[in-house]
Design a protein around this motif. Structure first.
Motif, short mmCIF file in Angstrom:
data_model
loop_
_atom_site.label_atom_id
_atom_site.label_comp_id
_atom_site.label_asym_id
_atom_site.label_seq_id
_atom_site.Cartn_x
_atom_site.Cartn_y
_atom_site.Cartn_z
N UNK A 42 60.56 12.75 42.83
CA UNK A 42 60.63 12.50 44.24
C UNK A 42 61.32 13.76 45.06
N UNK A 43 62.33 14.21 44.42
CA UNK A 43 63.21 15.10 45.18
C UNK A 43 62.78 16.50 45.49
N UNK A 44 62.16 16.62 44.09
CA UNK A 44 61.74 18.34 43.95
C UNK A 44 60.63 18.56 45.08
N UNK A 45 59.89 17.62 45.39
CA UNK A 45 58.79 17.93 46.31
C UNK A 45 59.19 18.29 47.75
N UNK A 46 60.37 17.36 48.02
CA UNK A 46 61.11 17.77 49.43
C UNK A 46 62.07 18.95 49.21
N UNK A 47 62.48 19.10 48.05
CA UNK A 47 63.33 20.52 47.77
C UNK A 47 62.45 21.67 48.10
N UNK A 48 61.29 21.47 47.40
CA UNK A 48 60.46 22.82 47.36
C UNK A 48 59.99 23.10 48.99
N UNK A 49 59.83 22.16 49.74
CA UNK A 49 59.27 22.31 50.90
C UNK A 49 60.36 23.03 51.88
N UNK A 50 61.54 23.07 51.45
CA UNK A 50 62.72 23.71 52.26
C UNK A 50 62.94 25.09 51.63
N UNK A 51 62.62 25.26 50.40
CA UNK A 51 63.34 26.43 49.81
C UNK A 51 61.93 27.45 49.64
N UNK A 52 60.82 26.95 49.47
CA UNK A 52 59.78 27.76 49.35
C UNK A 52 59.40 28.15 47.90
N UNK A 53 58.59 29.30 47.48
CA UNK A 53 58.20 29.76 46.21
C UNK A 53 57.16 28.96 45.99
#
Length: 320
Positions: free
Chosen positions: A258-269
């Protein structure tokens, strides 16, 4: 005396025709041997009866169709109908199921294309997200499970760490992301750090609870046998705590995905979260809906795999 015998013989039933002969006595013996309610079958009749029994097929049990297949089908059908109604109501702002399915067929025809760092297929994005989840989750398991054993085993450590866990566990995982960016100076390690910090708490808590619920009789036997701490952990605590530990692993991997989706939205890549955000910037709602289903399917597969792992390494009563 003679008269009495004469009168008794007069009262006896007279033999019928054929009685007293060999045939009659044989038939009477055969009738007496068998049950009066079950007639004796000839060999041909027995063979016919056995053939009927062999050819008999019990009626097919169709309960699995109504209880196992129909409810999910009806649920998905209801979802599609609701989706179509929303698409019609919004006048096409939300694409219809048919349009989304056609886009999915086109998208998955080549899921691993690569046209640069910011233009890659959905397959590469999912694999990148799974790689980050595996690294953060693995680090959390390496640290969290031993810490949980120590907290559950020693009361002093439990009293020392329980207030810290109660303080830090409710913090949103995304609140740790800026700390990761500040410390690691990179988006990828910051995302792994976020996965680590959100996955470690379920493992610590469930492992510690499992250790504390080990029956005291087991520990008394270990004390009588003068077992070393290593023997206590490997022979007593680990088998008893394994179901609790695997429950913590299941909860942790669900939270990590669940968290990785939100984290990648903020960090990009490269990642499924960044891919969703990039498609939103391009106003490609079809791909966003496809990504939602992909995220759900991957999470379901991870959950199913961990359930199978848990049932393979637990006792029969725990499986039930």
């Amino acid at each position: 005396m003679v008269a009495a015998v004469f009168h008794e013989s007069a009262l006896l039933p007279r033999p019928q025709a054929g009685e007293g002969r060999g045939e009659g006595s044989g038939a009477s013996a055969g009738a007496a041997a068998g049950s009066p309610l079950t007639p004796t079958l000839s060999p041909a009749g027995e063979r016919e009866q056995l053939a009927k029994v062999a050819a008999y097929k019990p009626p097919r049990d169709m309960s699995f169709l109504w209880l196992g297949i129909m409810p999910p089908v009806l649920g998905f059908g209801l979802l599609v109908l609701l989706w179509m109604a929303i698409s019609i109501t919004t006048k096409g702002s939300i694409p219809s199921p048919a349009d989304t399915f056609a886009q999915a067929v086109s998208l998955f025809s080549d899921p691993f294309y690569s046209k640069g760092p910011n233009d890659q297929g959905i397959g590469w994005n999912v694999l990148s997200s799974l790689q980050r989840v595996a690294m953060g989750f693995g680090l959390a398991a390496v640290v969290g499970i031993p810490v949980g054993f120590m907290i559950g085993r020693f009361k002093f450590l439990s009293s020392m760490f329980n207030p810290l866990i109660s303080l830090l566990r409710p913090v949103s995982p995304l609140a740790w992301l800026p700390i990761g960016l500040l410390v690691f100076k990179g988006a990828n390690p910051a995302a792994i750090w976020t996965i680590f910090i959100c996955s470690i708490w379920p493992m610590i808590i469930n492992t510690a609870v499992g250790v504390q619920r080990v029956p005291q009789d087991y520990m008394n036997v270990a004390r009588v046998l003068n077992l070393s701490e290593w023997k206590i952990v490997t022979k007593i605590l680990f088998p008893a705590v394994l179901p609790y530990m695997l429950t913590g692993v299941r909860l942790a991997v669900g939270t990590a995905w669940l968290v990785i989706v939100a984290a990648e939205m903020l960090t990009g890549g490269v990642g499924i979260g960044f891919w969703v955000w990039d498609e939103w910037n391009n106003l490609n709602v079809k791909n966003i809906i496809i990504a939602i289903f992909v995220i759900g399917i991957v999470g379901l597969v991870l959950e199913f795999a961990l359930i199978k792992l848990a049932t393979a390494f637990t006792f029969e009563e725990v499986k039930n």
